[in-house]
Write a protein that holds these residues in place. Structure first.
Motif, short mmCIF file in Angstrom:
data_model
loop_
_atom_site.label_atom_id
_atom_site.label_comp_id
_atom_site.label_asym_id
_atom_site.label_seq_id
_atom_site.Cartn_x
_atom_site.Cartn_y
_atom_site.Cartn_z
N VAL A 1 66.83 52.45 17.42
CA VAL A 1 65.67 51.58 17.32
C VAL A 1 65.38 51.03 18.71
N GLY B 1 64.77 42.29 16.99
CA GLY B 1 65.93 43.15 17.20
C GLY B 1 67.16 42.65 16.47
N ILE C 1 59.53 50.41 18.36
CA ILE C 1 58.72 49.24 18.00
C ILE C 1 57.64 49.11 19.07
N ASN D 1 63.59 48.67 20.42
CA ASN D 1 62.88 47.43 20.14
C ASN D 1 62.62 46.59 21.39
#
Length: 169
Positions: free
Chosen positions: A64, A14, A115, A66
């Protein structure tokens, strides 16, 4: 300046993603349960906490997802609270962030990157609900792409293998 939100951004993958996005010209909002320099403390499993930050941040261009955790040990002795926490962070947190940050992308466009892990396809022993949680995130990514793709939001999953970071011990 485009805005990106990265969860699990205090260290490891991250932090690296956040640094790269910043070097590419993004204003990066870094979220993690561990606070630190430039990191907003947020338990992404807490819908209300994510909602407050999403409201304060406003529209974003990239998300994102993550953040992820695991608890080591065999299934037969796993603590149910540990299993629930893994699912709450890995699946619930991804849902919370996608819903609450992703809404700002609808119809104007954006990109969501989840992710996952190779464990979504190839589980390893002794990781409890981790593989199942990452499989769920992979399915959720597909669901998001089906629902939000026609509204100009891309949703993709990236499944790295083992990456030595402070979080992997």
């Amino acid at each position: 300046m485009p805005v990106a939100v990265v969860t699990g951004a205090a260290r490891g993958i991250g932090a690296a993603i956040s640094d790269r996005l910043a070097s590419d010209g993004f204003e990066v909002v870094r979220l993690d349960v561990d606070d630190g320099a430039g990191v907003l403390e947020c338990d992404i499993a807490d819908h209300a906490a994510v909602e407050r930050i999403a409201h304060d941040v406003g529209p974003i261009d990239v998300l994102v997802n993550n953040a992820g955790i695991w608890r080591f040990g065999p299934i037969e002795t796993a603590d149910p609270a540990d299993i629930q926490r893994v699912l709450a962070v890995n699946v619930g947190g991804t849902f919370n962030c996608t819903q609450l940050f992703g809404r700002s992308m609808l119809d104007r466009g954006g990109s969501i990157v989840n992710i996952v892990s190779v464990a979504a396809h190839s589980p390893n022993p002794m990781v409890g609900a981790y593989s199942a949680s990452k499989s769920a995130v992979l399915a959720f990514t597909r669901q998001t792409a089906v629902e939000w793709g026609p509204r100009n939001v891309r949703a993709n999953a990236v499944g790295p293998g083992f990456v030595p970071t402070p979080g992997t011990g």
